[in-house]
Each structure stands twice: as C-alpha cells, then as structure tokens.
Design an enzyme around this catalytic site. Structure first.
Site, PDB file in Angstrom:
ATOM      1  N   GLU A  47      15.999  -2.044  -1.568  1.00 57.09           N
ATOM      2  CA  GLU A  47      17.974  -2.211  -1.555  1.00 57.09           C
ATOM      3  C   GLU A  47      19.126  -3.525  -1.353  1.00 57.09           C
ATOM      4  O   GLU A  47      18.252  -3.208   0.219  1.00 57.09           O
ATOM      5  CB  GLU A  47      18.522  -0.495  -1.417  1.00 57.09           C
ATOM      6  CG  GLU A  47      19.534  -0.518  -2.629  1.00 57.09           C
ATOM      7  CD  GLU A  47      20.306   1.395  -1.628  1.00 57.09           C
ATOM      8  OE1 GLU A  47      19.785   1.769  -2.528  1.00 57.09           O
ATOM      9  OE2 GLU A  47      21.377   0.950  -1.350  1.00 57.09           O
ATOM     10  N   LYS A  84      21.483  17.022 -13.921  1.00 59.34           N
ATOM     11  CA  LYS A  84      21.326  15.666 -14.154  1.00 59.34           C
ATOM     12  C   LYS A  84      19.999  15.431 -14.326  1.00 59.34           C
ATOM     13  O   LYS A  84      19.342  14.055 -15.232  1.00 59.34           O
ATOM     14  CB  LYS A  84      20.731  14.846 -12.573  1.00 59.34           C
ATOM     15  CG  LYS A  84      22.943  14.922 -12.264  1.00 59.34           C
ATOM     16  CD  LYS A  84      23.084  14.308 -10.906  1.00 59.34           C
ATOM     17  CE  LYS A  84      22.451  14.044  -9.338  1.00 59.34           C
ATOM     18  NZ  LYS A  84      22.390  13.564  -8.817  1.00 59.34           N
ATOM     19  N   TYR A  93      20.783  14.561  -1.784  1.00 53.86           N
ATOM     20  CA  TYR A  93      21.326  14.443  -0.697  1.00 53.86           C
ATOM     21  C   TYR A  93      20.134  15.482  -0.113  1.00 53.86           C
ATOM     22  O   TYR A  93      21.222  16.478   0.002  1.00 53.86           O
ATOM     23  CB  TYR A  93      22.501  14.874  -0.876  1.00 53.86           C
ATOM     24  CG  TYR A  93      23.265  13.361  -1.582  1.00 53.86           C
ATOM     25  CD1 TYR A  93      24.173  12.421  -1.361  1.00 53.86           C
ATOM     26  CD2 TYR A  93      23.461  14.114  -3.475  1.00 53.86           C
ATOM     27  CE1 TYR A  93      24.226  11.580  -1.905  1.00 53.86           C
ATOM     28  CE2 TYR A  93      24.447  12.882  -3.631  1.00 53.86           C
ATOM     29  CZ  TYR A  93      24.403  11.408  -3.030  1.00 53.86           C
ATOM     30  OH  TYR A  93      25.076  10.580  -3.894  1.00 53.86           O
ATOM     31  N   HIS A 146      22.301  -0.334 -10.077  1.00 52.21           N
ATOM     32  CA  HIS A 146      23.249   0.789  -9.988  1.00 52.21           C
ATOM     33  C   HIS A 146      24.451   0.765 -10.716  1.00 52.21           C
ATOM     34  O   HIS A 146      24.873  -0.261 -11.264  1.00 52.21           O
ATOM     35  CB  HIS A 146      23.390   0.994  -8.496  1.00 52.21           C
ATOM     36  CG  HIS A 146      22.588   1.282  -7.384  1.00 52.21           C
ATOM     37  ND1 HIS A 146      22.801   1.401  -6.133  1.00 52.21           N
ATOM     38  CD2 HIS A 146      21.183   1.003  -7.569  1.00 52.21           C
ATOM     39  CE1 HIS A 146      21.952   2.049  -5.536  1.00 52.21           C
ATOM     40  NE2 HIS A 146      21.332   1.261  -6.630  1.00 52.21           N
ATOM     41  N   TRP A 171      26.381  -1.102  -6.859  1.00 49.99           N
ATOM     42  CA  TRP A 171      27.336  -0.878  -7.752  1.00 49.99           C
ATOM     43  C   TRP A 171      28.689  -1.288  -6.675  1.00 49.99           C
ATOM     44  O   TRP A 171      29.334  -2.071  -7.164  1.00 49.99           O
ATOM     45  CB  TRP A 171      27.572  -0.187  -8.626  1.00 49.99           C
ATOM     46  CG  TRP A 171      28.404  -0.622  -9.552  1.00 49.99           C
ATOM     47  CD1 TRP A 171      29.516  -0.438 -10.005  1.00 49.99           C
ATOM     48  CD2 TRP A 171      27.869  -0.781 -10.730  1.00 49.99           C
ATOM     49  NE1 TRP A 171      30.132  -0.777 -11.292  1.00 49.99           N
ATOM     50  CE2 TRP A 171      29.275  -0.969 -12.225  1.00 49.99           C
ATOM     51  CE3 TRP A 171      27.447  -2.779 -11.148  1.00 49.99           C
ATOM     52  CZ2 TRP A 171      29.132  -2.161 -12.862  1.00 49.99           C
ATOM     53  CZ3 TRP A 171      27.317  -2.727 -12.222  1.00 49.99           C
ATOM     54  CH2 TRP A 171      28.064  -2.685 -13.053  1.00 49.99           C
ATOM     55  N   GLY A 178      30.034   7.636  -7.870  1.00 50.06           N
ATOM     56  CA  GLY A 178      30.322   6.490  -6.921  1.00 50.06           C
ATOM     57  C   GLY A 178      31.977   7.725  -6.232  1.00 50.06           C
ATOM     58  O   GLY A 178      32.363   8.772  -6.239  1.00 50.06           O
TER      59      GLY A 178
END
Length: 611
Positions: free
Chosen positions: A20, A175, A154, A80, A52, A111
C-alpha cells in the site's frame, strides 16, 4: 485482473502479499515514489493499493498514481475510494477514470471526517457508509461487473469507538452481503486477538478472503503515534521488549522486521489467511527485509544472522498468560509540531559511500514527519491511510475552554508550556523534553502574543545515545540549529523582517505565510536549510531535518486548517468561533532558524534581546 480472481487462480501454496502507498504531498516526493514503486514491483506483489487521502483531499493525485502503477508498470492496482467529500457525480467520475485506466479493483471506505468537522457527515446523501458505496457500484449497470470490491475491517475496533465488536461484525457482514469480494484489515500487533476475531468473522457467515494489514515498526515514536491514532491494542510483551531499545532507532527497526516476520509466520500457519497486506508508509527497506527473511522473494536476507542475534534477547511471542492492553501514548515523530520539538528522521545505518542518489532504496529509511526531506516519498505521512493529522475532538476541546480574546489564547499557550494542559490543537502531546531546555525563551515569545507551536534548541555534537536529543545508530554525534515556529500579527512579521536584516548578519533564515496564500521570507530561491544532522561510523553525514519553501507551504496549509477545525467546535456566531476564525484570517505563521549551532543563545538573542 481482478484481485479475487488472482487469489483464486494462484498455483503456489505460498501466501501472497500486497503493498500500500499514498500520494506524497510534494512534487519531488511523488516523482521519487514512482521509482520506489518500480523497485518494489520487482518483488512481484499480487497487487498494490493507492490510498485516497483524508476527506478525498488527494483524489487527483490518487487517480494519477493509480493510473501510473496500472498502465506504466503493469501491476494490478487497488484504488481506494471514500464517501467523504464525494459530491454527486464525483464517485461516478472516479470510477470512470479507474475503468479508463484498466483498474479493476476498488477498496470502498467510508473515510474520515472532513477537516473542520468533528463528526462524519455525508456530502452526498447516497453515501453514508462504505456499504452504500459497495451497493452503488454493484447496482450500477455501468460498473456492476467492472470492479472487484474490497472493504476494510478493524480487528481492534474502529477508531470512532462507537460500536461493540458484535455491531462491527454485523456491519462487516452487511458490506460483504452488499457485494464485497475481499476484506483488508487495519494494522494490528496482537496475533492472538486477531485469530480470535477471525474465528468470529467466519462464525458470522463471512467467507470472503480476509487479508491482514501488517505495518513493520519503523521508529518507536512513529509506532506510538500510529497505534494511538488507529486505536491499536499492543500486547505488553511487545512494549516490554521495545522499552530498553526505544532510544536506539536501528535496533527498533530491526525488532520491527523480526516482529513482522514472526506475526506473518503465525498468521499464515494458524489462521485462515491467504496473504498479507503491507502498509509501507511509502518506505521500502523494512518490507523488503521481511520478505527476504520469509524467503518469499527468491532472495535471502544477507543480515539474517546479525538481525536474529541482535534481537534475540527481545521476546516477541507472548506467554499464554499475557493479555492485550490498550496503548495510551502520545505521538512524537510525525505529528504537525512534534509537541514543539522538530520531528527527526533517524539514520538508516546504510553502507559508507552510498549517498541518497546512489542508494535510493534507503536514504529516507525512517518516517520523516513534517520536517524531513521534502523530496522523500514518505514526506508528511501521518497515518496508514495517507491522511492528515488527527482531528480536533470534542474531548480535547474541553480542556481548552472557551477562548474569547487574544489574551485568552495567549494564556492557553502559556498553560501548555507550564504543563497545566497536556495539549493544544497544534501540539497533541505534552511539551517535548528538548523544548523544555529552551522553556524560558518560549515563554517570553508567547507572552508577546507569538504563540509558539514548534521549536528546537541549538546542539553542537551531542552523543547519539542521549535520551533527549539523540537519534540514529549509537557511537555517533548529532547536531541541530536553533529553530522556532509561531503565529503572530502582520505587524510583528514586519518587525521580525527588520530585526533579521539589522541583526541577523546572514545567519538567520525565515519564512512567513498567511491563510490568504501570501508568503514572505529571506531564503534564496531553491534554498534548503539542513537543521538537524548526524555523524556516524561507516557512513556519510546524515541530514534528517530539512526546511525549505515547498515543505513550509505544505505545512502552512494544514496549520491554518487546524484553526478552522478548532473554530468548528463552537456554535456559529459565538465569540469563540469569531475569535478563532479571525485569528485564522489575520495571523501569520512564522518559521525562523539561526545557522550558528555553536551559539545556543544566538536565535533568542536575535529575536528577543534589545540592541
């Protein structure tokens, strides 16, 4: 190619890995990141991802960077995409750009709140959560089959701390049910807790691949900052192992590599984990060393035995009786102000005779913070998703009270210097020990209404092992020039300019800028001021802290946005908001340093003493 198809088509039983990156804040940093990505691409990652940025602030650069990695280097790219600040039509535009460049993978995120807002509020009512973004893509005739979609999870809980674990898992399931193909997790360091969490994920009926996020520890201070920012739980045995080496940057980095190796070995052996995702922070050496030690790249680590020997006394595996603990610490290295002290990028311990041009893989081997080298790909990194400094939160505002006058603000900054409050919006941690060495000078400036937010004393050859001023490898010496940064009125800027001309004698350089975009100063065009450097055995002089125009302007923009954010916590029309917005509009940010590092009083004599 779609990431989910690549995962399914893998013939090797070896776990895969992805990298990343985030778009750097400066043009040279961007250019140098391209070269870095080119080198890391030779390690054959399954894909790379491009962040992003907080509030969509880097979307133009994100699309540009993602297009280059996908089209120029032929590496399958995950772009992203967040809901934050995405007005109607902007999601479509971003997806069309990705499609046009052949990008087939999207990481859909809600975000962070935009700058100036305490709570997350959607700009486009269609996009309240990442689930809405997934549903939108999957329901669109234009995009439904074009993209492989990933979502975030998370293991240690979301930074908002609003939901319990069961509620978090329910949202994660939503999701996935909306059409997500894979999951990438936030960084963590407690493998036991992660494996327990992954078991509950599977029990929830979530079957898509879960890719754990791994961030090798770069420096002790950046580790503290990022784990606090992300709400990461750190096992006590890791903190105990780091404690005796926390002032030895190279030892910490070596420990971080070995810890990452052991985490990955256990995750891939004991967990339902097909691969790992490296949060690189735009750095490359640690990630490369981890992969070499794992023997996943076809290369071996030449310093393997040395690494194991040097870190063998630092136990990494936790005993069964050790529980995870929540790490409550404060950021130092890469914050806006480093709690009044300048953030320093320690030496990488590279070979002698290999300078930055010849050894591009390692010349910025550690996170640079705000005052690093503006041409570094890692310049200005604040968090693993490429965002900015932590938002001003209501619980922090409570300790700053209700300032209604300039005198109230002066008292607030004095209270910080006197440790009556533990932070300001510009210094999220307590005053650094090195700034305490010049406390009387900072007090005098602040009493003038020059609110200090960054500083360092002049230092002439202190041991690199010094607990307050030291950094880098042991057996070296470090140097630094006196520096201070503050907000003041325009008339004060003009007085400072006259004083520097009359008394600076060529030893003083300064910048000043305001919210309206004006910038003044006496640094020559293209001038770069090295203000912190070190001399170590077996290597060239290492310059870790550099101040020049581009980096000052990048920070100035953030600094004034903090005034806006602080003001937003008070109701419209209130005295507090009027005061803070007025300060933002009228005050100037001044950055000033004295080059005579041998005279510890030179800067303060120039600024404070009468002729």
């Amino acid at each position: 190619m779609k990431l989910i198809d690549k995962i399914a088509a893998r013939e090797s039983t070896q776990p895969f890995y992805t990298f990343e990156f985030f778009p750097p804040r400066t043009d040279l940093g961007f250019e140098n990141l391209i070269s870095r990505i080119s080198r890391l691409s030779e390690l054959n990652p399954l894909a790379i991802s491009i962040t992003w940025g907080a509030g969509g602030t880097t979307r133009e650069r994100s699309i540009e960077l993602a297009s280059l990695t996908q089209t120029e280097y032929g590496v399958d790219t995950v772009m992203h995409l967040t809901c934050t600040n995405m007005e109607q039509g902007m999601v479509n535009d971003a997806l069309r750009s990705a499609k046009a460049y052949g990008i087939q993978n999207i990481l859909a995120l809600r975000g962070d709140p935009p700058r100036g807002r305490e709570e997350w509020i959607p700009t486009d009512p269609r996009f309240n959560h990442a689930t809405d973004l997934v549903k939108f893509i999957r329901s669109s005739p234009e995009f439904a089959t074009e993209f492989c979609i990933g979502v975030a999870a998370y293991p240690d809980g979301h930074g908002d701390n609003l939901l319990d674990e069961e509620a978090e898992l329910t949202f994660l399931k939503e999701k996935v049910d909306a059409g997500a193909d894979f999951i990438v997790t936030q960084l963590f360091y407690d493998v036991d807790r992660f494996l327990q969490w992954l078991k509950r994920v599977r029990e929830k009926g979530i079957t898509v691949p879960v890719i754990p996020g791994i961030m090798p520890i770069q420096t002790y201070s950046s580790f503290q900052r990022l784990t606090k920012l992300c709400g990461t739980r750190v096992p006590q045995h890791i903190m105990d192992a780091l404690a005796p080496i926390s002032h030895d940057d190279q030892a910490v980095k070596d420990f971080g590599v070995k810890l990452a190796v052991e985490m990955i070995q256990r995750l891939t052996r004991d967990g339902d984990v097909p691969g790992v995702h490296f949060c690189t922070l735009n750095l490359e050496k640690s990630v490369t060393r981890v992969l070499e030690l794992l023997q996943w790249t076809g290369a071996s680590c030449p310093n393997y035995n040395k690494l194991i020997a040097e870190t063998s006394g630092n136990t990494i595996h936790a005993p069964a009786s050790v529980d995870a603990c929540t790490l409550i610490v404060s950021p130092v290295t890469a914050t806006n102000t480093a709690a009044q002290g300048l953030a320093k990028a320690p030496s990488s311990g590279s070979e002698a005779g290999r300078g930055e041009l010849n050894n591009a893989a390692t010349w910025d081997d550690f996170p640079n913070g705000r005052f690093g080298d503006f041409k570094s790909p890692a310049y200005g990194v604040q968090d693993p998703w490429g965002g900015g400094p932590p938002a001003v939160r209501s619980d922090a505002v409570s300790q700053w009270g209700n300032p209604k006058s300039l005198d109230d603000l002066t008292q607030l900054f004095l209270d910080y210097l006197h440790s009556k409050i533990s932070s300001t919006p510009f210094s999220p941690t307590q005053l650094s020990p090195e700034s305490r060495m010049i406390l009387t000078h900072l007090e005098r400036l602040t009493k003038r209404g020059w609110w200090t937010i960054g500083s360092q004393p002049a230092v002439d050859g202190v041991s690199s092992s010094d607990e307050i001023l030291g950094w880098g490898p042991r057996s070296g010496y470090v140097f630094q020039k006196g520096f201070v940064e503050f907000f003041c009125a325009k008339g004060d800027v003009e007085a400072i300019e006259r004083r520097v001309e009359e008394r600076g004698k060529g030893w003083v350089h300064w910048f000043a800028g305001n919210f309206k975009g004006e910038c003044r100063g006496n640094v020559p065009e293209g001038g770069r001021n090295a203000v912190t450097w070190g001399v170590f055995p077996g290597q060239e002089i290492v310059q870790t802290t550099i101040i020049e125009r581009e980096s000052f302007l990048a920070w100035k923009e953030e600094a004034f946005s903090i005034w806006s954010e602080w003001a937003s916590h008070y109701r419209p029309g209130s005295e507090e908001r009027k005061l803070l917005e007025g300060v933002r509009d009228e005050r100037w940010l001044v950055s000033i340093l004295h080059h005579d590092y041998k005279d510890t009083e030179a800067l303060w004599t120039c600024l404070l003493e009468e002729p």
